[in-house]
Design an enzyme around this catalytic site. Structure first.
Site, PDB file in Angstrom:
ATOM      1  N   ALA A 269      -3.305 -96.099  48.430  1.00 27.99           N
ATOM      2  CA  ALA A 269      -3.586 -94.747  48.706  1.00 27.99           C
ATOM      3  C   ALA A 269      -5.079 -94.430  48.815  1.00 27.99           C
ATOM      4  CB  ALA A 269      -2.784 -93.972  47.772  1.00 27.99           C
TER       5      ALA A 269
ATOM      6  N   GLY B   3      -8.686 -90.167  40.776  1.00 26.45           N
ATOM      7  CA  GLY B   3      -8.354 -89.368  41.952  1.00 26.45           C
ATOM      8  C   GLY B   3      -8.837 -90.182  43.130  1.00 26.45           C
ATOM      9  N   LEU B   4      -8.928 -89.288  43.973  1.00 27.19           N
ATOM     10  CA  LEU B   4      -9.448 -89.835  45.645  1.00 27.19           C
ATOM     11  C   LEU B   4      -8.194 -90.796  46.070  1.00 27.19           C
ATOM     12  CD1 LEU B   4     -13.211 -90.255  44.899  1.00 27.19           C
ATOM     13  CD2 LEU B   4     -12.083 -88.349  45.933  1.00 27.19           C
ATOM     14  N   CYS B   5      -6.975 -90.576  45.832  1.00 23.91           N
ATOM     15  CA  CYS B   5      -6.139 -91.329  46.432  1.00 23.91           C
ATOM     16  C   CYS B   5      -4.953 -90.614  47.092  1.00 23.91           C
ATOM     17  CB  CYS B   5      -5.338 -92.220  45.108  1.00 23.91           C
ATOM     18  SG  CYS B   5      -4.818 -91.419  43.788  1.00 23.91           S
ATOM     19  N   GLY B   6      -5.602 -89.741  47.983  1.00 26.47           N
ATOM     20  CA  GLY B   6      -4.552 -88.897  48.520  1.00 26.47           C
ATOM     21  C   GLY B   6      -3.294 -87.940  47.863  1.00 26.47           C
TER      22      GLY B   6
END
Length: 292
Positions: free
Chosen positions: A247, A88-91
């Site tokens: 991202a 995760g942590l990709c907008g």
């Protein structure tokens, strides 16, 4: 109103978070350069292979065409191969990919088609499962792979081709992100199986040159079509890696900036509260002195 101790604790907490997001941004930026180079390096090969496919496919038709090109003759059962990231942590990258996959599924279902999902990557599972739990055919896990490469694309392609040969689906669509920049990763839906017959391009097919193939076109296509499917999947995985890092870099940069803004606001609030506390203390001291 929060106490001075609480405000100081919040400021320190946000500063710690800011250090983490800044570090993740720098890591993503370093990885992005390599991932972008790999994705861009793979595109010319895929384009040239498409040109060769166009030349061969134009010479093969009817019963002589391989099944991977001609298809099953039906279009009732559709398989959506959705390529998401494992982290995760990709907008909004994964959300946009899932949105494109769901839109394609709704359109096909509205036409009365049978739709199944073949999920690559962990982050697409939960949101698709919420709406289409009974339609998920398989998960292909890439979370344990440190450096994604052609072996993973080959494994996915072999599995899909085997399922196609067994008649488990008629058409497979590939849903994946195409890396444009760190700010733009476009979700794309392409037909993967049967291999769409490319329109013959004069440059790609060799212009007006007469090309003789040895062995025949059918035999070459039998070998080339699986390679084409593997190449498309390999390209999609490389595009995913570049899109994820781009991202992530953008998302962590925004998070770092937001953390800085919040620290400034909390610091101003802390200073005002501290000044008010000092003023109140002075008033109490003065009042006590006057009473004496």
């Amino acid at each position: 109103m929060a106490s001075l101790k609480e405000l100081k604790g919040r400021i320190n907490s946000v500063k710690s978070t800011q250090k983490i997001t800044k570090a993740k941004q720098m890591v993503a930026a370093a990885k992005l350069r390599r991932a972008q180079a790999a994705a861009e390096a793979a595109r010319p090969y895929a384009e040239r292979l498409t040109g060769v496919m166009a030349s061969l496919a134009s010479k093969v038709a009817g019963d002589s065409a391989p099944k991977l090109l001609a298809g099953t003759g039906a279009d009732q059962r559709h398989l959506l191969v959705v390529v998401n990231t494992d982290k995760g942590l990709c907008g909004g990258l994964n959300a946009n990919i899932v949105k494109a996959a769901k839109a394609k599924a709704r359109a096909l279902i509205a036409e009365g088609k049978d739709v199944q999902f073949y999920l690559v990557g962990k982050k697409g599972r939960a949101p698709i499962k919420r709406d289409y739990a009974e339609r998920i055919e398989k998960h292909f896990d890439t979370s344990e792979v440190r450096n994604i490469g052609f072996p993973e694309a080959e494994a996915i392609a072999d599995d899909l081709i085997e399922r196609f040969e067994k008649g488990e689906f008629d058409i497979a669509h590939l849903v994946y992100p195409v890396f444009k920049s760190a700010l733009a990763q476009d979700p794309t839906v392409d037909q993967l199986i049967p291999v769409p017959s490319p329109e013959t391009d004069a440059t790609a097919a060799g212009g007006d040159a007469v090309v003789s193939y040895e062995p025949g076109e059918e035999e070459i296509l039998e070998e080339l079509l699986p390679r084409y499917v593997k190449t498309q999947l390999f390209g999609a995985l490389l595009e995913r890696e570049a899109s994820e890092q781009g991202a992530s870099m953008t998302a962590m940069d925004n998070a770092t900036r937001n953390a800085g803004d919040l620290i400034n606001k909390l610091t101003i609030q802390y200073n005002r509260s501290r000044q008010a506390a000092i003023t109140t203390e002075l008033i109490e001291i003065i009042a006590g002195a006057e009473a004496l």
